[in-house]
Each structure stands twice: as structure tokens, then as C-alpha cells.
Design a protein around this motif. Sequence first.
Motif, PDB file in Angstrom:
ATOM      1  N   PRO A   1      -7.848 -10.374  -0.562  1.00  0.00           N
ATOM      2  CA  PRO A   1      -7.361  -8.937  -0.935  1.00  0.00           C
ATOM      3  C   PRO A   1      -6.543  -9.202  -2.602  1.00  0.00           C
ATOM      4  N   LEU A   2      -6.623  -8.005  -2.888  1.00  0.00           N
ATOM      5  CA  LEU A   2      -5.628  -7.877  -4.406  1.00  0.00           C
ATOM      6  C   LEU A   2      -4.287  -7.675  -3.912  1.00  0.00           C
ATOM      7  N   LEU A   3      -3.393  -8.683  -3.944  1.00  0.00           N
ATOM      8  CA  LEU A   3      -1.795  -8.610  -3.722  1.00  0.00           C
ATOM      9  C   LEU A   3      -1.364  -8.373  -5.021  1.00  0.00           C
TER      10      LEU A   3
ATOM     11  N   SER B   1      -7.200   1.522  -7.382  1.00  0.00           N
ATOM     12  CA  SER B   1      -8.162   0.242  -8.086  1.00  0.00           C
ATOM     13  C   SER B   1      -8.221  -0.944  -7.079  1.00  0.00           C
ATOM     14  N   GLY B   2      -7.672  -0.761  -5.703  1.00  0.00           N
ATOM     15  CA  GLY B   2      -8.253  -1.710  -4.886  1.00  0.00           C
ATOM     16  C   GLY B   2      -7.063  -2.634  -4.343  1.00  0.00           C
ATOM     17  N   ALA B   3      -5.804  -2.218  -4.592  1.00  0.00           N
ATOM     18  CA  ALA B   3      -4.519  -3.065  -4.376  1.00  0.00           C
ATOM     19  C   ALA B   3      -4.135  -2.744  -2.784  1.00  0.00           C
ATOM     20  N   SER B   4      -4.096  -3.864  -2.123  1.00  0.00           N
ATOM     21  CA  SER B   4      -3.568  -3.836  -0.652  1.00  0.00           C
ATOM     22  C   SER B   4      -2.117  -3.932  -0.429  1.00  0.00           C
TER      23      SER B   4
ATOM     24  N   SER C   1     -13.785  -1.025  -3.033  1.00  0.00           N
ATOM     25  CA  SER C   1     -13.705  -0.450  -4.367  1.00  0.00           C
ATOM     26  C   SER C   1     -15.076   0.305  -4.741  1.00  0.00           C
ATOM     27  N   ALA C   2     -15.059   1.337  -4.919  1.00  0.00           N
ATOM     28  CA  ALA C   2     -16.374   2.167  -5.705  1.00  0.00           C
ATOM     29  C   ALA C   2     -16.343   2.234  -7.217  1.00  0.00           C
TER      30      ALA C   2
ATOM     31  N   SER D   1     -10.325   5.044 -11.197  1.00  0.00           N
ATOM     32  CA  SER D   1     -10.785   4.480  -9.964  1.00  0.00           C
ATOM     33  C   SER D   1     -11.149   5.326  -8.738  1.00  0.00           C
ATOM     34  N   ALA D   2     -12.044   4.698  -8.080  1.00  0.00           N
ATOM     35  CA  ALA D   2     -12.493   5.473  -6.584  1.00  0.00           C
ATOM     36  C   ALA D   2     -12.614   4.432  -5.723  1.00  0.00           C
TER      37      ALA D   2
END
Length: 890
Positions: free
Chosen positions: A255-257, A274-277, A348-349, A369-370
Amino acid sequence: MVSGVVESSAIQSGAVESGAIELDARGIRIEGGPRVVLCASLFYFRLPREQWRARLEQVRASGYTCVDVYLPWNFHETAPGRWSFEGRRDVAAFLDLAQETGLYVIARPGPYICSEWDGGALPAWLGLDPELSVRQNEPRFLAQVTAWFDQVLPLLAERQYPAGGPVIMVQLENELDFFDCADRAGYLTALRDQTIRHGITVPLVACSGQGDIEGATGNVPGVVPACNFYPDDDSPDLEPEVRRYAELLADRGLPLLITETNRRHRTLRRLLASGASLIAPYLQSSGWNFGYTPSTGNWGDPANFMSHGYDFGGYVSSTGTERPEYIQAQVLARVIDTLGPRLALATSAGASVPGGPVTADFPTSSSPSALDLDGGGRLVAVPHLGAADTAGTAPVTAPGTAVVNGVPVAVAPDSCPLMLVDVPLRSWGYDGTLTLASADLVAASDGVLTFSSEIPVTVVVGETRGEIPAPTAGAPERTTVGGLTLVALAPADAARLRATDTDGTAHLTDAPPSRSTPPLPPLPPSTVRAARRRSAGAPEQPAGSHELPPTLESLGVYRGRGTYRTTADLTDVDELLLVGAADIVDLSIDGRARPTITGFGAARRIDVREATGAVAVEAVVEIWGHANFDDARLPALRLGALRGLGTLWTVRDVTDVSALWSVRGHWAGLPAPTRALGGWSSTRVGLPVTYTRDVRSDTASALHLRGVVEPVRVSVDDGEPRTVTAEDPWVLLPAGTHQISVALPHHPSGGGLGAELLGLEPVTDWSCSVQDDDLLTGFAATGPSQGQDIQLPLTLEPGEEAWLDVDLPTSGDGFLVRLDGTQIRVTGWAAGECVGRVWAGDGDRPTFSGGDSNIIWVPAGWSGLALLVRGAAGPGDPELRTLRLESPDG
């Protein structure tokens, strides 16, 4: 999922399962539950111990579920082999409080932490060993790290989640990609192996400071890459950069940390979409640099002093006051809780949104971002990068219009609503689809959707569109669309939302969920004009006689100050050259105090034409802090650089050596042309050209390159080239003849360069005395045995010192003490702690960063205030005029 500890082949696949904590491309799972983790930096070493619980509860009430905690090595090893884990250093007790508060912890034991902390937490005495190389895969350094890890890692191992405590991750090192580490893989492997040996089983992470994942981790198996992002909050290009790293890590099954980033929640929402967990803004809960712990830092021109207030505008101030951003934290946390696993397992879309790209009539992201939510639908972040004026000096910017999923919607300035598109509503008690919602969803159940917004909300259910009017604080708005109840709350009310009934009635808590107990009413500001002046100053410890001035660290002073005394023969001497002095140097020659020197080790010429014969020289040198970053421009800004007077030289002669340089490079042929330094002409602008000549001196000498703007490379006698910068354009040479080569980018005009050679003789036979921070703190705590009552203002001679004791009134919240004065430096102590240093009204002081550099905080219950006031030379008389007491919550 695979083991994150032993099976190297499995580790290489990327995903990590370590007990109750799992990491993969879909995000973070804690005991099987997918989570988006909001994490606030909160540092026990920057707070009074009695405030730890309240600050932790404050973070938990903000909706954040985690704190990241540095553990500074040199805070616990106070001298070689002398360890302390008591009082404010009882990190185990802090971690236990975090668990009691219900917070996870990301522990960051270094060994290097940066954090604008003295030396980045590397002990100052490491620099005394010339064979030791910090932050390298080098035996001497790693042996010292082992001693630190042997102390601290067992404390963390005992408190790992879920068996013994709250620690869910351990970070190794910090932003190693900023540092010139020769063997990154070997170094990180050594650190990883030590953590495993001590029983650390939670995931190990290493953060990149500028996007170099391999540079931060060495690509070592079992070390999970994390990213630190510090973008311009108004940049339209944040999203595509962050998405790139999310994709790179997803390709590794990770994951994006985001272990550090800005504090503004408009930006945090963009990172989330944007995808951060993991999102860990630095520094949300601010603190204080007690003692001699601020660093000399990596900002400024060319550098700075970090102030004792450690505050970058996070949602809680250094003294615990909540700022407006705190409500934004609570609202974002409610959005994350409401969407739950749908959001935590989202993928991420990119910038793809049903109905076509997002368009807007206001400044927004170049590529919004979506996320594809788990179970269907999308979350779209639509940032309005225009500012809403809150100062009343200009009209407030009106909401703009964006088109999302084909529907025009209003977006408030300086906001980033997380809009939902095509989300199935069955799990929330409604058999239909939320086609679009233009505001944050903060609660959903039993056919009721509750939003947070300051402007009207557009909601489309199926094909039916509804509008909720703009709510105001204390006045929710409601409407119904196709049997679905829609409620809109102002953000301040959304932060207090406790429950929503099926008819849309919102129940709020009685007070903002912030402190465990309400603060006492602030006292009105007051001015202190009386003090008691002690009859004697702090004692000095003799530190021997020395041919040349030693470093303070070699005298056992790692924080504090020292005094250097000698007699110098200044017969026929017009100037001195001081080389390597740091941090704060008060030099007195022949009884005359000179303006304070804070050159970060740069060579400094000192005019002494008014003195002649044998004169007394005295220098009081104070350590503000060791460099927390590695900056090659100045000697004292190198990581591990030592402190002290440096070397003082008498300048016996000065020779201009700007002419007679041989030219090599471009099309210069043989025999080499002879030109002035920088005087070669060619069309190859910007390409290096080398100038060479011999210089000779019967004594030690210093080559001064005048007019340097861009860095140049200088070698002596074909030795290893060194970089010379505009900040310190000097090269020291031993006696004799030397061939000097200067390689510099070609400039057709010559660049105005020149060179001179200074013949030098060292000033020798120094006697030293020292006052480390323990001695000064102990003396401050003794109180005045003898002295006299005085009224402010207090006027001093340059170089004169006065110890003052100030009676403070009783206050449940403590005080901010603001000093008004000219050309003074003031150090304050209370309750056996140094509470800060202030340098007021002096144009020779360096740049300060962090919090307010002109105040001292005396926390509640920290009795007594002792001040050491020192006058500095300058255009006027040093004077302490008043002390103004202000409430921390005022």
C-alpha cells in the motif's frame, strides 16, 4: 499474505503479514479489518509528562486513530553509556498511555530521526571518533547503534500490537534518500536484523523524503517503503505525483503509506483520494524543545536556528490550544469511519469519473483523483484551490461550480469535498443508488444520509435530484429525495455529531470532544517589571590548558557552553581569521566585546587595528544545537560536526593571487594560456574550465576565493577535489608551495572572481572552562541565596550577564512569557527544566524557524522562573525592558 520476518523469497513478493498487521496492495488490515489510518505526530520528549494523557486524548478526540512517535537516541543516552528512561524520558509509560487512550503507535527509533532536533538525535560525541561514519554500514557506528537498540527495542517489542501494546509499525532510519549513504542495502539490512533479533514482528518501514524509494530502503527484503510528501498545498499537480507512487508500490504488492506530509486537511483529502492507506501529517500536535535540544537546521540563508517552540501550524498548538483545523480533522475522520471498508479496500480509478472528466470554473487539480470503492461506486476529490478570505480585508471568494458525473455542483473555496458517485445504498437501508453527493458523507444508516458542508449540497438519488440548503452552526437543514432522508450540518456541528434519528434529527455532543477537562478561564495579559538579581553567576568547571582551542564535545560538553581565554600578541596585526566557530560565539578582544558571531563554521575576518601588543582574548561559545541535516555548504551544518571556538589565526600578510592562472579545458591548447582567475573566454558557457597556479607561504595560509556565487571545485596538489561555496569561500593550506586547481562553470564575463592568500599564525595557549546544561540547570534551581530586588528595565554592558529570579502568579494553564528587549539573549528555567532561550532585538541573530522564537513557555505547575540574561554588542545598550505574561489559550 506472507511472513514479514524470515522467508526472504516470500518477502520479495511484497505483501506483508506480521501477526495482526497485514499490508498489501489493497491497504492495511488490523486483525483482519481493513483500515485507513489517520496518524498525528505527537512527541513525548516535547511535552511535560503531566500533559501526555491530555494530548493523547486530544488526538483521539480529533478522530485520528494513531500517533507516530520518534524516540531520540540522545534524549535517552545523555552521556556515553549513561542512559535515562525516567520522568519525561519514560517512553514506556507514554506508549502505555497511548494504548489506554485507544491509539495505535508507529514507533520511530532512528537511529537518526531528523525532526529539527539536536543532531537529528545522533549523540554529539560520535563526532569525536574520526574513524566513525554516521548513518553508514560501518562497524564503529553500528556498534553504537547496537547499544541504543539494545536499550529501546525491547521496550517496543513488549508493546507490539495486539499482545502487549499499541505499536503497529516500527520505522527504521528516516529519509535516508537525502543522505549520501555508501551502502544503503548493507546499512538497512543491519538495522533490520537488529530489530528482528529483539523480537520486533510488526511491519518495518523506511520513509523516503524525496521520492527515492530505493534510496530510503536499499530495497532490503522485509523493509516496507513509505513516502513523505511536502507539496505546495495549492499545487494543481499533487494528485498525479502521488498516484504514481501508489501505482509503483501496488506493483510490489504494497500500500501507499504516507508517513509525513502537510497538515492541511484539504491536502490530506487529495492524498486519500490518490490512494494513501496511511496519512500521517507532520506536525499536527505541536510541542516544545525544552533544554538545549533545538537543532541548527536545514532552512534559512544559509541556515537557521530552530526555535524552542516546535510548531508548524498543526491542529494543536505547542501549548495545547486547538485551532480551526481541528474541526476539519474530526469531519474527515467521520467520512472515513462512515465509508469504512468500502474506502479502506478501494482501488485507484486514476482521474476516471463516470459522466466524463471533472470540469470546474475555479482553480483545481490538473488531474483530480478518484477511488473505486469496494462494493461499487466511486469517491471523487474535487479541490477548490482558491482561497476564502477570513480576515475581512477583501470579499470572500464565492463558491465555484464543478461538473461531476454530468451534474453542476457548488464547491466552496479552500475546500476539497469527497464526492460520492454511483454508490449502492442497500447496506444503508435504501434500495437504490446514490448517483452523486457533492459534500462529505459523515453518517449513514436506516435510509438517512448526513452530510457536512458550509454551502448548499446537491444530491442525486437514482435520477432524482435534490438540494439541501446551506446549513449554519446549530441549524441543520433537511430534505427528502424519493424516501431517502438527507441532512446537512455545518462542519462544527458535524464534528460533534453523536447520532441521527430516522427522521433526520441530529444529536450533538454538548461540547467539542477535545479535552478531558475544560480549560480554566485565561488570565488577562500582565507585565512583570520586578525581579531579584542574584549576586553571583553559575560556577565554571575548569577544563584544562590547550595549545589550540578544543571542541566543546571533547571537553565533555554535549549541550551547554564553554569559555576560552588566552593572550594574543597583536603587534603589527590588522585582522584575525576565525575558522570553524559554532554555534554562538561572543568574542571579546582587549576588553572590547564584539558583535555575536553565528557563522555556522564559516571563516570570519575580524578587524583588530585598534588593539596592539599583548591583549586578552576571551570567547564564550554556546551550543544552540547540532545539525539535524547534512548540508555541505558550511562546516557546522554537516551531520556529526562538532562545536566550539574553532581556530583563531592572526593574519600576518595578504597577497593578491588573482593573476597568473594557467587554463585547461574547452579548446585551450599547449602550452597552457595564462589568464586571470575566471578570465578565459569561449562559447562553451556553463561548462567547467580549470584554472591552475602555484601559491607559496612560509606559514600556514588561507586561500580566499572572492566573488564565488555558484559552487566551485578546488583541489590542492592533485588531491581529492573539495567543493567551495559562496557561504564559505576559503581553503586552508599548510606552509609551503602548493598547486591549486579551481574548476568552475564558464561565464563569458569572468564572473568577477578574484583570489588572495592570507599568511596565518595560530593563536595558541588557551585555558578553558565549561558549563554544561546539567550544571546550568542545577544552578538555576538553587534560587537566590543572596541578591537584590530590581525593577525592569535592566541595562547591561555588552558581554555582561545577570541571573534573575521572577515570581509568577498562579495559573492553571501556565504562561507564555514574552520578552521585550534589545541585544539580549535570555535562557529560562522552571521546575528543574530549561524551558527555552530567546534572542531579542539583535540584528546579528540568525534566522529562526519553528514556533514563535520570542516567547518562553512555563507549563502549568512548573514553579519558579530563573533567567540568565546576557548582553550582546551592537549599536545600542543591551536592555531587558519587560516580561509580558500571556495565557497559552489567549
